[in-house]
Write a protein that holds these residues in place. Structure first.
Motif, PDB file in Angstrom:
ATOM      1  N   PHE A  69       0.817  -1.199  -0.096  1.00 33.39           N
ATOM      2  CA  PHE A  69      -0.194  -0.066  -0.337  1.00 33.39           C
ATOM      3  C   PHE A  69       0.850   1.003  -0.200  1.00 33.39           C
ATOM      4  N   SER A  70       0.113   1.994  -0.929  1.00 36.93           N
ATOM      5  CA  SER A  70       1.279   4.072  -0.734  1.00 36.93           C
ATOM      6  C   SER A  70       0.150   4.656  -0.008  1.00 36.93           C
ATOM      7  N   GLU A 120      -6.905  -4.395 -14.306  1.00 41.78           N
ATOM      8  CA  GLU A 120      -7.181  -3.344 -13.074  1.00 41.78           C
ATOM      9  C   GLU A 120      -6.350  -2.488 -12.900  1.00 41.78           C
ATOM     10  N   LEU A 121      -5.379  -2.703 -12.273  1.00 36.91           N
ATOM     11  CA  LEU A 121      -4.563  -1.875 -12.128  1.00 36.91           C
ATOM     12  C   LEU A 121      -4.014  -0.927 -12.727  1.00 36.91           C
ATOM     13  N   ASP A 145       2.506   2.859  -8.360  1.00 35.47           N
ATOM     14  CA  ASP A 145       3.293   2.337  -7.721  1.00 35.47           C
ATOM     15  C   ASP A 145       4.132   1.143  -7.856  1.00 35.47           C
ATOM     16  N   LEU A 146       2.558  -0.066  -8.174  1.00 39.68           N
ATOM     17  CA  LEU A 146       2.520  -1.281  -7.884  1.00 39.68           C
ATOM     18  C   LEU A 146       2.717  -1.775  -9.794  1.00 39.68           C
ATOM     19  N   LEU A 147       2.554  -1.333 -10.403  1.00 39.51           N
ATOM     20  CA  LEU A 147       2.866  -1.207 -11.955  1.00 39.51           C
ATOM     21  C   LEU A 147       4.161  -0.899 -12.121  1.00 39.51           C
ATOM     22  N   MET A 148       4.486   0.934 -11.752  1.00 36.48           N
ATOM     23  CA  MET A 148       5.665   0.960 -12.200  1.00 36.48           C
ATOM     24  C   MET A 148       7.084  -0.104 -11.529  1.00 36.48           C
ATOM     25  N   ARG A 149       6.640  -0.617 -10.487  1.00 35.36           N
ATOM     26  CA  ARG A 149       7.170  -1.584 -10.021  1.00 35.36           C
ATOM     27  C   ARG A 149       8.077  -2.407 -10.941  1.00 35.36           C
ATOM     28  N   TYR A 187       8.845   6.738  -7.004  1.00 36.50           N
ATOM     29  CA  TYR A 187       7.556   6.357  -6.931  1.00 36.50           C
ATOM     30  C   TYR A 187       6.558   6.898  -6.161  1.00 36.50           C
ATOM     31  N   GLU A 188       5.140   6.838  -5.690  1.00 38.62           N
ATOM     32  CA  GLU A 188       4.384   8.414  -5.137  1.00 38.62           C
ATOM     33  C   GLU A 188       5.341   8.181  -3.327  1.00 38.62           C
ATOM     34  N   ARG A 189       5.023   6.922  -3.341  1.00 46.62           N
ATOM     35  CA  ARG A 189       5.855   6.414  -2.165  1.00 46.62           C
ATOM     36  C   ARG A 189       6.361   7.248  -1.362  1.00 46.62           C
TER      37      ARG A 189
END
Length: 333
Positions: free
Chosen positions: A101-102, A123-124, A138-142, A167-169
């Motif tokens: 989670f971000s 869906e992401l 963030d998950l897609l970027m990773r 990343y956002e985080r």
């Protein structure tokens, strides 16, 4: 340079060479934008590019502005490029855990059940590009290899005025001088907000002022409309269905209805991606909106609006976006 990217590079050269008397009432635009910027109480950047005849106009068009969630549109394109390269499939499951989670807005996190769940890649993309979900982004970027992959895609396509770096985080805390979260960290948003509140105002404001000048995770309005033009032409992706998939997502989004969309005439269509930063000490980091507008008569143009460091409230900032869009339509020849 790959064939599908040649158009964007050529577009940059053509835009720079556009005649002084473009297909917009430039005097009307120049006068109108001054009043809107004053009311917006911040630094306002705008670029317009007619998709029929390539005439253009801009205000602070070559200045850099914080992207915020606008980055999620080129991110979606980069993900689909990797799908076309065979690295992913749209129906491929991506495992998400609570540790992923971000910070801030995340419909995914709010509806999450259990400790881990699988989401189709499609869906992401929908969550990130359509609902501005920070966790999904963030998950897609990773998954695709990090922010530099998106920036490199833009550079390969001739777009040099957009940089996606963190990343956002990472960048959300760093805007205010706090340490960003790494992938080994569990994001503790209540703790982050408490630390932010505990900072002395001069430290928060100083960090924010520095962030407003940061060239990382930033874009120029002119580069943004060139990116949009290439997207409208289908030049970023080989498969028209993939361009249509993203366009449907960003056309159906409910976010930002009071920005550009509110300034367009009834019956218009807008495919767009917004960006919004926090407001602290009376200063908003960024309120943005970029998109492709289609008017009832079929006229289409790309529009990018960035508002940084504004002291106006949320309603006034969004009203400034709507006023710019209204001015753009009224100034078409």
């Amino acid at each position: 340079m790959p064939a599908r990217f040649r158009f964007a590079a050529a577009a940059l050269a053509c835009l720079a060479a556009a005649p002084a008397l473009a297909d917009w009432d430039r005097d009307k635009l120049d006068k109108g934008i001054v009043a809107i910027e004053a009311q917006a109480e911040g630094r306002l950047g705008v670029a317009l590019l007619d998709l029929r005849d390539r005439k253009q106009w801009s205000h602070r068009g070559t200045e850099s502005f914080p992207l915020q969630s606008v980055f999620k549109l080129p991110l979606a394109v980069a993900v689909l490029q990797q799908v076309e390269a065979g690295k992913f499939k749209l129906d491929q499951p991506i495992t998400v855990t609570r540790k992923d989670f971000s910070l801030f807005h995340s419909p995914l996190a709010k509806t999450f059940k259990g400790e881990r769940n699988d989401y189709p890649l499609s869906e992401l993309v929908r969550l990130a590009a359509g609902q501005s979900d920070n966790t999904a982004a963030d998950l897609l970027m990773r998954e695709i290899g990090g922010p530099q992959v998106v920036t490199n895609m833009l550079r390969d396509g001739g777009i040099t005025g957009i940089s996606i770096d963190r990343y956002e985080r990472q960048f959300q805390p760093e805007i205010y001088g706090l340490k960003g979260f790494g992938w080994d960290d569990t994001v503790d948003e209540p703790r982050f907000r408490a630390e932010l509140k505990a900072l002395k105002p001069r430290l928060r404001i100083g960090a924010l002022q520095a962030a407003l000048k940061d060239k990382r995770d930033a874009a120029t309005p002119e580069a943004s409309v060139l990116f949009l033009e290439a997207f409208a032409k289908g030049n970023w992706l080989r498969e028209p269905a993939h361009t249509a998939f993203i366009e449907k997502i960003i056309s159906e989004t409910k976010i930002g209805a009071d920005r550009i969309k509110a300034g367009l005439p009834a019956g218009s269509r807008l495919a767009h991606r917004t960006g919004l930063g926090m407001t602290t000490d009376g200063i908003n980091h960024a309120t943005n909106d970029i998109g492709i507008a289609t008017l009832p008569d079929g006229r289409r143009f790309a529009i990018a609006i960035y508002l940084a460091g504004s002291r106006a409230d949320a309603n006034e900032r969004e009203a400034a976006h709507a006023a710019v869009a209204r001015l753009a339509v009224e100034s078409l020849r």
